[in-house]
Design a protein around this motif. Structure first.
Motif, PDB file in Angstrom:
ATOM      1  N   GLN A  87       0.829  -1.212   0.000  1.00  0.00           N
ATOM      2  CA  GLN A  87       0.000   0.000   0.000  1.00  0.00           C
ATOM      3  C   GLN A  87       0.861   1.260   0.000  1.00  0.00           C
ATOM      4  O   GLN A  87       0.530   2.246  -0.657  1.00  0.00           O
ATOM      5  N   ARG A 181      -4.084   7.529   5.218  1.00  0.00           N
ATOM      6  CA  ARG A 181      -3.302   6.304   5.362  1.00  0.00           C
ATOM      7  C   ARG A 181      -3.437   5.693   6.761  1.00  0.00           C
ATOM      8  O   ARG A 181      -3.088   4.524   6.968  1.00  0.00           O
ATOM      9  N   THR A 184      -5.345   2.414   6.866  1.00  0.00           N
ATOM     10  CA  THR A 184      -4.720   1.188   6.378  1.00  0.00           C
ATOM     11  C   THR A 184      -4.079   0.429   7.539  1.00  0.00           C
ATOM     12  O   THR A 184      -4.056  -0.806   7.548  1.00  0.00           O
TER      13      THR A 184
END
Length: 405
Positions: A87, A181, A184
């Motif tokens: 990612q 982020r 994630t």
């Protein structure tokens, strides 16, 4: 391990925190605005304040889990490590050459080192590239003070990236680019960490924007969702559909709030301190409204009623004659100052017991006069990112049914 939360005030059993670390040291006058901080915090003092916060929770019997520890343990799972690394490498900012160099760098890190990079970021100079290991055009043209992987200083506010509703977790969809982020990491923890094996999800980051600071569990089966700067009407609608389908709630109150920095989330103007009592920013209390959302008879369409005054709608949904209100501050000017300093953003550890910042003297006095015990903590540095004790905590376990232990 059973994780369960269905109210704001029942006895708190387990909470997720993130102790501020090197990611805060990445803040400079050049980037603090884009990273959503109003000032450059003194990192050592912020850590001392956070440690005192965690100690206060433990002294009342609360189990404290740290996000960084969970992340490190999660990264020991090969599938989780591969997913989170991929990612980061997917970023379109990198370019092919720099992507290979970053991949090489991450490969040799142990789980703790990789967790540090995923939270604190990776600076341009830390890659130590040169003629023998060129970084390509992207690295060459980067400012030496820029980041190849951006830091995540807002991880401190664990409330926003996930919220537990009953026995399910909602990993939220953060609105601001600087924070996206974060989910994630929380998503991977809930899917891969051994403690959370089998956890069911009620929300996912790919869905419409929704942040945990806008979600209040007013009572078992009753949620309030603020719609403003961070959570969109589409996010509130999606959450309503998700919780109704899962049987986690019967009523959602959707509460429009001003799209301003001072009121970025619903919990900046209203938090609960008892099963029938809210602490509320007096300057907006009378004008705050709510739309009541329930599931339609066909199970597909939502029924939306309102608007009605928020306090009236909340009392009706919670089956109360009225909701008791404690005002922030004693006058409009004090109220505005203490609301800005997160006076409304308290964390309830049990009915009539909450944690608040010590600097909000008048608000804390109002709470004490109303029979609410306040555990006052320092927050001069922690508050530089605009968040209080509730923002800094994600409850994982509370006594069910809104009851005290």
């Amino acid at each position: 391990m059973t994780h369960y939360v269905d109210s704001e005030v029942a006895q708190l059993g387990t909470v997720l925190l993130h102790r501020p670390g090197p990611e805060l040291a990445r803040l400079t006058p050049r980037n603090n605005d884009s990273l959503l901080f109003d000032a450059i915090p003194w990192v050592g003092r912020a850590q001392e304040e956070h440690d005192a916060f965690a100690a206060a929770l433990r002294s009342r019997g609360v189990e404290v889990l740290y996000l960084a520890d969970l992340l490190t343990e999660t990264l020991a799972v090969p599938e989780a490590r591969a997913e989170l690394t991929e990612q980061v490498l997917r970023s379109r900012r990198l370019g092919q050459t720099l992507r290979r160099r970053v991949a090489d760098h991450l490969t040799y890190l142990d789980p703790a080192g990789l967790a540090d990079v995923l939270t604190a970021g990776l600076a341009h100079e830390e890659l130590r590239l040169g003629a023998d290991r060129p970084g390509g055009l992207v690295w060459t043209l980067m400012n030496r003070h820029d980041f190849v992987i951006d830091p995540l200083p807002n991880l401190l506010f664990t409330r926003d990236s996930s919220v537990w509703i009953g026995d399910r977790v909602g990993v939220t969809s953060l609105a601001m680019p600087a924070r996206r982020r974060e989910t994630t990491l929380t998503d991977a923890i809930y899917r891969y960490h051994p403690r959370f094996v089998g956890t069911e999800f009620v929300y996912h980051p790919r869905m419409e924007h929704l942040e945990g600071g806008d979600v209040l569990l007013l009572a078992p089966g009753v949620l309030a969702v603020g719609v403003g700067e961070r959570t969109t009407p589409a996010g509130a609608e999606r959450l309503a559909r998700q919780v109704f389908a899962a049987g986690l709630a019967h009523t959602i109150l959707v509460v429009p709030i001003a799209q301003e920095r001072a009121t970025m989330h619903l919990d900046t103007i209203c938090t609960m301190v008892d099963a029938d009592t809210v602490l509320m920013y007096a300057n907006v209390a009378d004008e705050l409204s709510a739309y009541t959302v329930i599931a339609g008879a066909d199970g597909e369409e939502l029924r939306v009623d309102g608007p009605a005054p928020f306090l009236r709608a909340a009392a009706d949904a919670m089956d109360l004659d009225q909701v008791r209100v404690i005002d922030t501050g004693l006058d409009p000017v004090t109220a505005e100052r203490e609301q800005w300093d997160d006076g409304n953003n308290t964390l309830a550890l049990a009915p009539r017991l909450c944690v608040g910042y010590e600097r909000n003297v008048e608000t804390n006095a109002q709470l004490e006069r109303a029979g609410i015990e306040v555990i006052a903590i320092a927050g001069s540095e922690l508050g530089s990112g605009r968040g209080g004790p509730r923002c800094m905590s994600c409850p994982l376990v509370r006594e069910p049914g809104g009851a005290a232990a």
